[in-house]
Design a protein around this motif. Structure first.
Motif, short mmCIF file in Angstrom:
data_model
loop_
_atom_site.label_atom_id
_atom_site.label_comp_id
_atom_site.label_asym_id
_atom_site.label_seq_id
_atom_site.Cartn_x
_atom_site.Cartn_y
_atom_site.Cartn_z
N CYS A 1 10.96 -1.59 -14.36
CA CYS A 1 9.73 -1.23 -13.18
C CYS A 1 10.55 -1.05 -11.93
O CYS A 1 11.50 -1.45 -11.68
N LEU A 2 10.07 0.21 -11.29
CA LEU A 2 10.56 0.58 -9.94
C LEU A 2 9.66 0.72 -8.85
O LEU A 2 8.74 1.53 -9.28
N SER A 3 9.90 0.46 -7.81
CA SER A 3 9.19 0.90 -6.65
C SER A 3 9.78 1.59 -5.61
O SER A 3 10.73 1.13 -5.19
N ASP B 1 1.52 3.46 -11.53
CA ASP B 1 0.51 3.04 -10.99
C ASP B 1 0.74 2.86 -9.15
O ASP B 1 1.78 3.22 -9.12
N SER B 2 -0.22 2.45 -8.55
CA SER B 2 -0.42 2.35 -7.32
C SER B 2 -0.10 1.01 -6.69
O SER B 2 0.16 0.68 -5.58
N SER B 3 -0.02 -0.04 -7.66
CA SER B 3 0.40 -1.49 -7.39
C SER B 3 1.53 -2.12 -7.92
O SER B 3 1.64 -2.08 -9.07
N TYR C 1 7.03 7.73 -3.59
CA TYR C 1 7.13 6.81 -2.28
C TYR C 1 5.94 6.01 -2.23
O TYR C 1 6.01 4.93 -1.67
N ASN C 2 4.81 6.28 -2.88
CA ASN C 2 3.79 5.33 -2.64
C ASN C 2 3.13 4.93 -3.97
O ASN C 2 1.78 4.42 -4.07
N LEU D 1 -2.55 0.46 -16.60
CA LEU D 1 -1.99 1.12 -15.51
C LEU D 1 -3.05 2.46 -15.46
O LEU D 1 -3.51 2.81 -16.23
N HIS D 2 -2.53 3.15 -14.18
CA HIS D 2 -3.29 4.36 -13.89
C HIS D 2 -2.90 5.43 -14.92
O HIS D 2 -3.82 6.10 -15.43
#
Length: 128
Positions: free
Chosen positions: A48-50, A97-99, A28-29, A115-116
Motif C-alpha cells: 500500500c502507498l499513500s 481508496d481515500s482512507s 495526492y489525496n 475499498l472504493h
C-alpha cells in the motif's frame, strides 16, 4: 475501472514491474494498494502507498523484494517485483481508496472489495 497490466511469465529470481492507471482520482489525496490472488487461495494484500505523505505498507511475504511507487502527476501506480518466487504466482490487482487506515485494513484482511475502487488484474506466473 482500474486496470493493472505488466504481468507475464518470468523465471524464479527474475523481475517484473506492474502498472496501474488511476483515472479520475488525485493520488495526492488518495491511497493505493496492490492485492493478489493465487490459484485456489484467498486474496491477500501485497503493498500500500499513500503518495501524499509517502507512507508504505508491505506484507511480510514480499517485504524487501517488492516496491510500490507512484507517479502522482500522471495518475500511475507501480509495483516493482524483484527476486520473484514461484509462490508469487497470482493475479495481481490494484485498488484505490481515500482512507489510509481502510487501505491497510483491507490489505491485512485481503478484502479489496471494501475499498472504493479496484479492478481487473494481470496474471504473473513465476516458473521454478
Amino acid at each position: 475501472q482500474l486496470q493493472a497490466y505488466g504481468g507475464g511469465l518470468v523465471q524464479a529470481g527474475g523481475s517484473l514491474r506492474l502498472s496501474c492507471a488511476v483515472p479520475g482520482a488525485s493520488l495526492y489525496n488518495h491511497v493505493t494498494g496492490w492485492f493478489r490472488q493465487a490459484p485456489g487461495k484467498e486474496r491477500e494484500g501485497v503493498a500500500c502507498l499513500s503518495s501524499g505523505d509517502g507512507s508504505r505498507w508491505y506484507s511480510t511475504s514480499v517485504k524487501g523484494r517488492f516496491t510500490i511507487s507512484s507517479d502522482a502527476a500522471n495518475g500511475m501506480v507501480y509495483l516493482q517485483m524483484d527476486d520473484l518466487k514461484p509462490g508469487d504466482t497470482a493475479v495481481y490487482y490494484c485498488a484505490v481508496d481515500s482512507s489510509w487506515p481502510n487501505m491497510v485494513v483491507a490489505a491485512r484482511e485481503g478484502k479489496p472489495d471494501d475499498l472504493h475502487y479496484w479492478g481487473k488484474g494481470t496474471l504473473v506466473t513465476v516458473s521454478s
